[in-house]
Scaffold this motif. Sequence first.
Motif, PDB file in Angstrom:
ATOM      1  N   GLN A 110      31.141  42.221  55.298  1.00 14.46           N
ATOM      2  CA  GLN A 110      31.249  40.868  54.759  1.00 14.46           C
ATOM      3  C   GLN A 110      32.658  40.554  54.268  1.00 14.46           C
ATOM      4  O   GLN A 110      33.156  39.445  54.472  1.00 14.46           O
ATOM      5  CB  GLN A 110      30.249  40.690  53.610  1.00 14.46           C
ATOM      6  CG  GLN A 110      28.795  40.745  54.054  1.00 14.46           C
ATOM      7  CD  GLN A 110      27.835  40.577  52.889  1.00 14.46           C
ATOM      8  OE1 GLN A 110      28.215  40.709  51.727  1.00 14.46           O
ATOM      9  NE2 GLN A 110      26.581  40.292  53.185  1.00 14.46           N
ATOM     10  N   ALA A 111      33.285  41.543  53.632  1.00 15.48           N
ATOM     11  CA  ALA A 111      34.602  41.289  53.027  1.00 15.48           C
ATOM     12  C   ALA A 111      35.747  41.512  54.001  1.00 15.48           C
ATOM     13  O   ALA A 111      36.864  41.022  53.779  1.00 15.48           O
ATOM     14  CB  ALA A 111      34.795  42.179  51.793  1.00 15.48           C
ATOM     15  N   GLY A 112      35.514  42.255  55.071  1.00 16.87           N
ATOM     16  CA  GLY A 112      36.565  42.522  56.030  1.00 16.87           C
ATOM     17  C   GLY A 112      37.536  43.615  55.599  1.00 16.87           C
ATOM     18  O   GLY A 112      38.604  43.764  56.183  1.00 16.87           O
ATOM     19  N   ARG A 113      37.171  44.400  54.619  1.00 17.71           N
ATOM     20  CA  ARG A 113      38.013  45.516  54.152  1.00 17.71           C
ATOM     21  C   ARG A 113      37.136  46.502  53.401  1.00 17.71           C
ATOM     22  O   ARG A 113      35.988  46.203  53.050  1.00 17.71           O
ATOM     23  CB  ARG A 113      39.121  45.015  53.233  1.00 17.71           C
ATOM     24  CG  ARG A 113      38.627  44.333  51.955  1.00 17.71           C
ATOM     25  CD  ARG A 113      39.768  43.942  51.040  1.00 17.71           C
ATOM     26  NE  ARG A 113      39.297  43.226  49.860  1.00 17.71           N
ATOM     27  CZ  ARG A 113      38.812  43.812  48.770  1.00 17.71           C
ATOM     28  NH1 ARG A 113      38.738  45.146  48.701  1.00 17.71           N
ATOM     29  NH2 ARG A 113      38.400  43.095  47.742  1.00 17.71           N
ATOM     30  N   GLN A 114      37.685  47.685  53.142  1.00 17.95           N
ATOM     31  CA  GLN A 114      36.961  48.691  52.391  1.00 17.95           C
ATOM     32  C   GLN A 114      36.963  48.345  50.900  1.00 17.95           C
ATOM     33  O   GLN A 114      37.949  47.803  50.390  1.00 17.95           O
ATOM     34  CB  GLN A 114      37.609  50.072  52.593  1.00 17.95           C
ATOM     35  CG  GLN A 114      37.476  50.614  54.009  1.00 17.95           C
ATOM     36  CD  GLN A 114      36.036  50.907  54.370  1.00 17.95           C
ATOM     37  OE1 GLN A 114      35.259  51.380  53.535  1.00 17.95           O
ATOM     38  NE2 GLN A 114      35.667  50.618  55.608  1.00 17.95           N
ATOM     39  N   PRO A 115      35.897  48.637  50.169  1.00 16.12           N
ATOM     40  CA  PRO A 115      35.889  48.350  48.727  1.00 16.12           C
ATOM     41  C   PRO A 115      36.787  49.323  47.962  1.00 16.12           C
ATOM     42  O   PRO A 115      36.948  50.482  48.363  1.00 16.12           O
ATOM     43  CB  PRO A 115      34.418  48.546  48.345  1.00 16.12           C
ATOM     44  CG  PRO A 115      33.882  49.506  49.360  1.00 16.12           C
ATOM     45  CD  PRO A 115      34.618  49.216  50.638  1.00 16.12           C
ATOM     46  N   THR A 116      37.359  48.833  46.883  1.00 12.39           N
ATOM     47  CA  THR A 116      38.107  49.713  45.988  1.00 12.39           C
ATOM     48  C   THR A 116      37.124  50.591  45.216  1.00 12.39           C
ATOM     49  O   THR A 116      35.905  50.383  45.280  1.00 12.39           O
ATOM     50  CB  THR A 116      38.953  48.889  45.013  1.00 12.39           C
ATOM     51  OG1 THR A 116      38.063  48.134  44.166  1.00 12.39           O
ATOM     52  CG2 THR A 116      39.867  47.926  45.754  1.00 12.39           C
ATOM     53  N   SER A 117      37.655  51.551  44.475  1.00 10.40           N
ATOM     54  CA  SER A 117      36.771  52.429  43.707  1.00 10.40           C
ATOM     55  C   SER A 117      35.983  51.642  42.668  1.00 10.40           C
ATOM     56  O   SER A 117      34.800  51.903  42.434  1.00 10.40           O
ATOM     57  CB  SER A 117      37.597  53.526  43.030  1.00 10.40           C
ATOM     58  OG  SER A 117      38.599  52.966  42.201  1.00 10.40           O
ATOM     59  N   GLU A 118      36.631  50.644  42.032  1.00 11.97           N
ATOM     60  CA  GLU A 118      35.925  49.811  41.053  1.00 11.97           C
ATOM     61  C   GLU A 118      34.850  48.979  41.729  1.00 11.97           C
ATOM     62  O   GLU A 118      33.730  48.827  41.197  1.00 11.97           O
ATOM     63  CB  GLU A 118      36.908  48.903  40.321  1.00 11.97           C
ATOM     64  CG  GLU A 118      37.876  49.621  39.384  1.00 11.97           C
ATOM     65  CD  GLU A 118      39.056  50.217  40.135  1.00 11.97           C
ATOM     66  OE1 GLU A 118      39.172  49.966  41.366  1.00 11.97           O
ATOM     67  OE2 GLU A 118      39.853  50.932  39.499  1.00 11.97           O
ATOM     68  N   GLU A 119      35.169  48.429  42.905  1.00  8.91           N
ATOM     69  CA  GLU A 119      34.180  47.627  43.634  1.00  8.91           C
ATOM     70  C   GLU A 119      33.021  48.495  44.107  1.00  8.91           C
ATOM     71  O   GLU A 119      31.854  48.065  44.070  1.00  8.91           O
ATOM     72  CB  GLU A 119      34.850  46.926  44.810  1.00  8.91           C
ATOM     73  CG  GLU A 119      35.794  45.808  44.373  1.00  8.91           C
ATOM     74  CD  GLU A 119      36.684  45.312  45.497  1.00  8.91           C
ATOM     75  OE1 GLU A 119      37.180  44.174  45.396  1.00  8.91           O
ATOM     76  OE2 GLU A 119      36.899  46.073  46.475  1.00  8.91           O
ATOM     77  N   LEU A 120      33.325  49.720  44.548  1.00 12.47           N
ATOM     78  CA  LEU A 120      32.259  50.615  44.983  1.00 12.47           C
ATOM     79  C   LEU A 120      31.338  50.975  43.816  1.00 12.47           C
ATOM     80  O   LEU A 120      30.116  51.040  43.970  1.00 12.47           O
ATOM     81  CB  LEU A 120      32.855  51.883  45.590  1.00 12.47           C
ATOM     82  CG  LEU A 120      31.845  52.890  46.160  1.00 12.47           C
ATOM     83  CD1 LEU A 120      30.983  52.230  47.232  1.00 12.47           C
ATOM     84  CD2 LEU A 120      32.553  54.108  46.721  1.00 12.47           C
TER      85      LEU A 120
END
Length: 273
Positions: free
Chosen positions: A52-62
Amino acid sequence: MWKRLLREPLVHFIAIGLVLFVGMTALKAAHRPTVRLDAAEIEQLAGYWSAQAGRQPTSEELKAIIDERVNDELLAREALRLGLDKDDLIIRRRLAQKMAFASEDAAPVREPTRAQLERYFRDHAARYANPGKVALRHVFISGDRKADDAHREVLKVLAVAGSNEGEPHGDPFMLPLTYADVAPRDLERDYGAEFVKAAETAPVGEWVGPIASPYGLHVLLVEARQPPHPPAFDSVRDLVREDLLAEARKAANTRYLDRLRQRYRVVVSGAPQ
């Protein structure tokens, strides 16, 4: 003094109560339901987020993704514990859909042979036939006119068209007044059933009217008509395959439901006769 305290019944009571409290707390902690996320599920959650976002999530987002998944699981389990799923039509329908999909996976439908596809194509030829086409012109008489005025205008248009002394004209219209190659279903979408019936039955080369539509009245000239015709099998083979497999899955699901009805006793009270 300590010896005297140790002989006091109250001290014994407090000590026993403390031991029981600690023991019960530990026992409850040991029997708490476990919410567990493994690496595969975390990777799947991150994959959905990345799509959905078109990129990998950051550690905080994960971490936020994992927290949200845990929260959903906790709320869902508590809702089940409290019986909130009972008598909920939407939940029951969703579970029924998942069970239907599961039953399809348990009894997969075999890939049809070419002979089966060709037989299905012959048996359902009308479904795959290319629609008939018609070439036509029409003159529009606005529905904003009074009824008598509109019918007088229709007679005028028919007279001009029949005299071959000029091109008949009517009121301005937002849709095309000429169609070189149009399917009846497209005409019905724009003009309604009466217009389509005239387009399919009016004599070719003859002005006819009045024909009603949601917009007003029309005078129509069919210039050419092409009947429906079947396509070549290979041009619709994929569509035939999809339809045949869908029909086979539906039949398998019906058989599965029949078996379930034998396993359960169904009682319907208060149904209309």
